[in-house]
Scaffold this motif. Structure first.
Motif, PDB file in Angstrom:
ATOM      1  N   SER A   1      -1.387   9.221  -6.442  1.00  0.00           N
ATOM      2  CA  SER A   1      -2.185  10.348  -6.492  1.00  0.00           C
ATOM      3  C   SER A   1      -2.804  10.660  -5.061  1.00  0.00           C
ATOM      4  O   SER A   1      -2.831   9.602  -4.334  1.00  0.00           O
ATOM      5  N   VAL A   2      -3.102  11.735  -4.826  1.00  0.00           N
ATOM      6  CA  VAL A   2      -3.826  12.125  -3.392  1.00  0.00           C
ATOM      7  C   VAL A   2      -5.089  11.173  -2.993  1.00  0.00           C
ATOM      8  O   VAL A   2      -5.651  10.886  -3.798  1.00  0.00           O
ATOM      9  N   LYS A   3      -4.735  10.668  -1.874  1.00  0.00           N
ATOM     10  CA  LYS A   3      -5.847   9.848  -1.237  1.00  0.00           C
ATOM     11  C   LYS A   3      -6.021   8.486  -2.037  1.00  0.00           C
ATOM     12  O   LYS A   3      -7.013   8.101  -2.022  1.00  0.00           O
ATOM     13  N   SER A   4      -4.906   8.085  -2.611  1.00  0.00           N
ATOM     14  CA  SER A   4      -5.093   6.713  -3.277  1.00  0.00           C
ATOM     15  C   SER A   4      -4.925   5.784  -2.000  1.00  0.00           C
ATOM     16  O   SER A   4      -5.194   4.456  -2.335  1.00  0.00           O
ATOM     17  N   GLY A   5      -4.557   6.152  -0.884  1.00  0.00           N
ATOM     18  CA  GLY A   5      -4.383   5.170   0.296  1.00  0.00           C
ATOM     19  C   GLY A   5      -2.763   4.544   0.635  1.00  0.00           C
ATOM     20  O   GLY A   5      -2.724   3.792   1.163  1.00  0.00           O
ATOM     21  N   LYS A   6      -1.947   5.656   0.300  1.00  0.00           N
ATOM     22  CA  LYS A   6      -0.782   5.277   0.908  1.00  0.00           C
ATOM     23  C   LYS A   6      -0.170   5.176   2.203  1.00  0.00           C
ATOM     24  O   LYS A   6       0.257   4.231   2.472  1.00  0.00           O
ATOM     25  N   THR A   7      -0.754   6.216   2.922  1.00  0.00           N
ATOM     26  CA  THR A   7      -0.450   6.211   4.030  1.00  0.00           C
ATOM     27  C   THR A   7      -1.269   4.880   4.981  1.00  0.00           C
ATOM     28  O   THR A   7      -0.794   4.412   5.835  1.00  0.00           O
ATOM     29  N   THR A   8      -2.589   4.774   4.617  1.00  0.00           N
ATOM     30  CA  THR A   8      -3.508   3.661   5.098  1.00  0.00           C
ATOM     31  C   THR A   8      -2.569   2.179   4.665  1.00  0.00           C
ATOM     32  O   THR A   8      -2.518   1.465   5.555  1.00  0.00           O
ATOM     33  N   LEU A   9      -2.073   2.224   3.444  1.00  0.00           N
ATOM     34  CA  LEU A   9      -1.226   0.646   3.254  1.00  0.00           C
ATOM     35  C   LEU A   9      -0.028   0.674   3.952  1.00  0.00           C
ATOM     36  O   LEU A   9       0.028  -0.322   4.209  1.00  0.00           O
ATOM     37  N   ALA A  10       0.717   1.815   4.170  1.00  0.00           N
ATOM     38  CA  ALA A  10       2.161   1.765   5.021  1.00  0.00           C
ATOM     39  C   ALA A  10       1.582   1.368   6.540  1.00  0.00           C
ATOM     40  O   ALA A  10       2.353   0.205   6.914  1.00  0.00           O
TER      41      ALA A  10
ATOM     42  N   GLY B   1      -8.767   5.552 -11.111  1.00  0.00           N
ATOM     43  CA  GLY B   1      -7.880   5.146 -11.920  1.00  0.00           C
ATOM     44  C   GLY B   1      -6.526   5.989 -12.323  1.00  0.00           C
ATOM     45  O   GLY B   1      -6.275   6.708 -11.165  1.00  0.00           O
ATOM     46  N   VAL B   2      -6.091   6.073 -13.282  1.00  0.00           N
ATOM     47  CA  VAL B   2      -4.950   6.914 -13.546  1.00  0.00           C
ATOM     48  C   VAL B   2      -5.566   8.452 -13.369  1.00  0.00           C
ATOM     49  O   VAL B   2      -6.290   8.814 -14.153  1.00  0.00           O
ATOM     50  N   GLU B   3      -4.732   9.149 -12.441  1.00  0.00           N
ATOM     51  CA  GLU B   3      -5.216  10.617 -12.236  1.00  0.00           C
ATOM     52  C   GLU B   3      -3.916  11.389 -12.908  1.00  0.00           C
ATOM     53  O   GLU B   3      -3.004  10.859 -13.219  1.00  0.00           O
ATOM     54  N   VAL B   4      -4.396  12.799 -12.962  1.00  0.00           N
ATOM     55  CA  VAL B   4      -3.612  13.659 -13.538  1.00  0.00           C
ATOM     56  C   VAL B   4      -2.162  13.733 -12.770  1.00  0.00           C
ATOM     57  O   VAL B   4      -1.117  13.842 -13.488  1.00  0.00           O
TER      58      VAL B   4
ATOM     59  N   GLN C   1      -1.484   4.310 -20.123  1.00  0.00           N
ATOM     60  CA  GLN C   1      -0.559   5.632 -19.776  1.00  0.00           C
ATOM     61  C   GLN C   1       0.776   5.061 -19.831  1.00  0.00           C
ATOM     62  O   GLN C   1       1.754   5.678 -20.125  1.00  0.00           O
ATOM     63  N   PHE C   2       1.117   3.920 -19.026  1.00  0.00           N
ATOM     64  CA  PHE C   2       2.668   3.299 -19.048  1.00  0.00           C
ATOM     65  C   PHE C   2       3.082   2.277 -19.845  1.00  0.00           C
ATOM     66  O   PHE C   2       4.190   1.768 -19.723  1.00  0.00           O
ATOM     67  N   GLY C   3       1.985   1.736 -20.822  1.00  0.00           N
ATOM     68  CA  GLY C   3       2.648   1.103 -21.970  1.00  0.00           C
ATOM     69  C   GLY C   3       2.414  -0.634 -21.496  1.00  0.00           C
ATOM     70  O   GLY C   3       1.869  -0.885 -20.446  1.00  0.00           O
TER      71      GLY C   3
END
Ligand SMILES: Nc1nc2c(ncn2[C@@H]2O[C@H](COP(=O)(O)OP(=O)(O)OP(=O)(O)O)[C@@H](O)[C@H]2O)c(=O)[nH]1
Ligand SMILES: [Mg+2]
Length: 705
Positions: free
Chosen positions: A17-26, A110-113, A153-155
């Protein structure tokens, strides 16, 4: 740059989700590997990945960006995707070429929409997935709640691989359940100290370790037997079981880290090297007709183009994955879709906007080239004698529309061309001129998607445009039968014009009975391209109108069907019975009968209780429970009919039918009502009559025009 063979390349995509930190992690993964001296940040607008001006303006990723890192002996290609669901097309194309998904969550939310939409794609491709709970250093981080949400959500395939010892602001240690070690990080992050698991954590760690072992053993009979024999599995056996499970989509390991503090990225990269499946371990690529293309560097070259992007000063960049074979600089390949030869003069590994030129790229690698003219997203490039077309990316259908107007008339042609180019770059955009609305309509995924398109039109193509409310494609129909006649007569100088047509019109319904009092001699059933039907019946007796004039009468009627008598909208679902008329032996001709047909139809239409129909959409809105009330009352104010509600974890799914006329800028309204925590899908349902008041307003508006 070091060259890597197909056994030492891993391709990952960062999702979440938005702003979860993907770009920062990369950024952190590249920094931790020592490939950059200074770590950029989203706040300072200095990351490798978010290099576009529009991303700086918004503070969000807008484009999927490729970059790479190197960890131990592996090259890890990373694709950083945007979290906003306006840019779901970027996710679809990135997923097509990545092997493992790193699915990020913000430890506070957590799990966002939006995760649901992204997950649908991951699940469709069954790509191996690692869940990453990021921002465990956040003061409100709640790792356990996030894990519970992930499992709900994902089992049960989701299994904890690591947990934070002291989440929140003081976070500095992770317990790793594969290694059964505690990693303690220095204050500045980076390389951790490996410590034994403290006594206070022993019981919890043992229990979670056992869960992990069981999950790993489940995927292989031999491992299961070993586990029963020994009561445990060693590290290598665990890795083997996890890899098998990930390939089958039966295991999703859960990691935790703080991308910002650089705590945990090294261990994650180690796991990607050692466990995440490599290109050769994945199922072979499929061609459009279902054949297999193995990831094998010794076979002829096959490249799949997953993205193209036009950059100012640089021109078109074509991004591809080498699916088979090897490519070197200046290679000639055939574009399967166009049949043209394309020369790949230079090869690059792209790190955001930085180009690393390489001499060759091997099967399994992701690279880019410049200046390919006719190659678009979804095209296959292949060696001369190895003709294949790889399965293409299925892009989501556009969800919203706007009308686009060039501010200056001279730009109109340029605008159509620019939109064509933009569509080729981003297939989730769709531009078309709608003749019935007399507007250039741009379809997209959301208002943000549209505003990025507007930004690109202005900044990349130099065209200033306005986005205006698109007209509604109304339809017109009738509710009762009516009869009319029209005599067209003109006598001026030379040859005269004469035609008389009597006709009856009736509302058309599927399987309707034959007309009373008239017998049909000939009938034509026309499926109208705008939906609905026109049934045209010849009920002429005694040859009062010659057979040869009937097509002209139909032509006249079709003209009125294309520009309805009430609002100029398309007409649908009418049966027309031509039953009488007159001809003149000299003056009757095609044009006269066309005019008489059109006028008689128009006249009858007025008396047939005409009705304006509007398009109705089925909406499905997913919204956090506590915001359901606001969303519902907003829907009601948009003339919606609520069809039902269903709970889905901490979300509610609202189903409603809403007229298109009430949906302008709905994504923005929904975003602001829910702070971006809701998502919606819609599809066309039917045409339905507009309420009386609306019809009155529409008629008045049309008359005024
Ligand atoms: N405290 C803390 N903040 C973080 C962490 N990771 C990212 N952030 C911050 O969270 C914000 C969003 O980070 P991004 O890296 O842009 O998130 P993203 O997932 O790429 O966002 P989109 O591209 O918009 O989907 C930024 O302000 C980051 O500095 C983390 O581990 N801890
Ligand atoms: Mg980002």
């Amino acid at each position: 740059m070091k060259e890597y063979d197909d056994k030492h390349i891993k391709n990952i995509v960062l999702l979440g989700s938005v702003k979860s930190g993907k770009t920062t992690l990369a950024e952190t993964m590249v920094f931790e590997a020592g490939l950059i001296k200074r770590r950029g940040s989203v706040e300072e607008k200095s990351t490798i990945s978010d290099y576009h001006e529009i991303e700086h303006e918004r503070g969000n990723s807008v484009y999927a960006t490729t970059l790479h890192t190197e960890w131990r002996d592996y090259k890890i290609n990373i694709i950083d995707t945007p979290g906003l669901d306006d840019f779901v097309g970027e996710i679809a194309s990135s997923l097509r070429v990545a092997d493992t998904c790193l699915f990020l969550f913000h430890a506070q939310y957590g799990v966002e929409v939006g995760s649901e939409i992204t997950w649908n794609y991951v699940d469709r491709f069954k790509k191996p997935t690692v869940f990453v709970v990021n921002q465990v250093d956040h003061p409100k981080a709640d790792f356990d709640a996030t894990v519970a949400g992930i499992k709900a959500q994902f089992g049960p395939a989701a299994v904890v691989m690591q947990y934070p010892v002291n989440q929140g602001e003081g976070f500095d240690a992770i317990i790793d359940l594969l290694k059964m070690t505690m990693y303690k990080f220095p204050a500045a992050g980076g390389k951790p100290e490996k410590l034994p698991i403290p006594a206070a954590e022993k019981e919890k760690a043992d229990q979670l370790h056992n869960e992990l072992v069981e999950k790993a053993a489940e995927n292989d009979e031999a491992l299961m037997e070993l586990y029963f024999e020994k009561g445990s599995l060693d590290e290598d056996e665990l890795r083997q079981g996890l890899k098998l499970g990930m390939l089958k989509h039966d295991v999703f390991p859960i990691f935790c880290l703080s991308a910002k503090k650089n705590m945990g990225s090294g261990r994650l990269m180690g796991f990607i090297d050692n466990v995440a499946p490599g290109a050769r371990e994945m199922l072979p690529e499929k061609t459009a007709d279902g054949k297999e293309v193995a990831c094998d560097p010794t076979k002829p070259a096959v490249l799949f183009v997953f993205k193209t992007l036009v950059e100012p000063f640089l021109g078109k960049i074509t991004f591809f994955r080498v699916c088979s074979g090897e490519v070197s600089e200046a290679v000639d390949l055939i574009n399967h879709q166009t049949g043209e030869t394309e020369r790949l003069n230079q090869l690059f590994i792209m790190d955001g906007k930085n180009r690393n030129q390489v001499k060759k790229l091997s099967a399994g690698d992701i690279g880019a080239t410049l200046k390919l003219k006719g190659t678009l997203t979804n095209h296959t490039l292949h060696a001369k004698d190895f003709p294949v077309a790889l399965a293409t990316i299925e892009f989501p259908e556009p969800r919203i529309r706007t009308a686009v107007v060039a501010r200056e008339k001279k730009d109109e042609e340029k605008l159509s061309e620019a939109l064509r180019d933009m569509q080729a770059e981003d297939p989730t955009l769709m531009a078309e001129f709608a003749p019935e609305l007399k507007q250039l309509i741009l379809w997209g995924q959301g208002e943000l998607h549209h505003s990025v398109a507007k930004w690109r039109l202005e900044h990349v193509h130099g065209i200033r445009v306005d986005f205006v409310e698109p007209r509604i494609p109304y339809r017109e129909t009738i509710q009762k039968a009516a009869t009319a006649m029209y005599r067209h007569k003109k006598q001026s100088g030379g040859a005269g014009q004469f035609a008389e047509v009597h006709l009856r019109i009736e509302p058309y319904v599927e399987g309707m009975a034959d007309p009373s009092g008239l017998s049909i001699r000939q009938q034509e059933e026309i499926d109208l391209k705008w939906g609905g039907k026109l049934v045209f019946c010849n009920c002429i007796v005694g040859g009062v109108i010659d057979q040869k004039f009937l097509p002209s009468i139909l032509k006249g009627i079709m003209e009125k069907m294309e520009e309805g008598p009430m609002t100029g909208s398309y007409v649908r679902d009418v049966r027309v019975l031509v039953f009488d008329g007159k001809m003149h032996p000299v003056d009757s001709n095609d044009i006269s009968f066309k005019i008489a047909g059109a006028q008689a139809f128009k006249e009858a239409f007025k008396n047939a209780d005409p009705l304006i129909l509007e398009p109705i959409y089925e909406m499905e809105i997913m919204v956090p429970e506590e915001l359901m009330g606001d969303v519902m009352s907003d829907l009601q104010s948009r003339r919606s009919i609520i069809a039902g509600m269903e709970s889905h974890g901490k979300y509610q799914i609202i189903r409603a039918t809403t007229p298109l006329a009430e949906q302008y800028k709905y994504t923005t309204a929904l975003k602001s009502m829910t702070q971006g925590r809701a998502s919606f899908r819609r599809h066309f349902k039917e045409y339905a009559p507009v309420p009386y008041e609306v019809q009155k307003t529409l008629l008045a508006k049309h008359q005024a025009q």
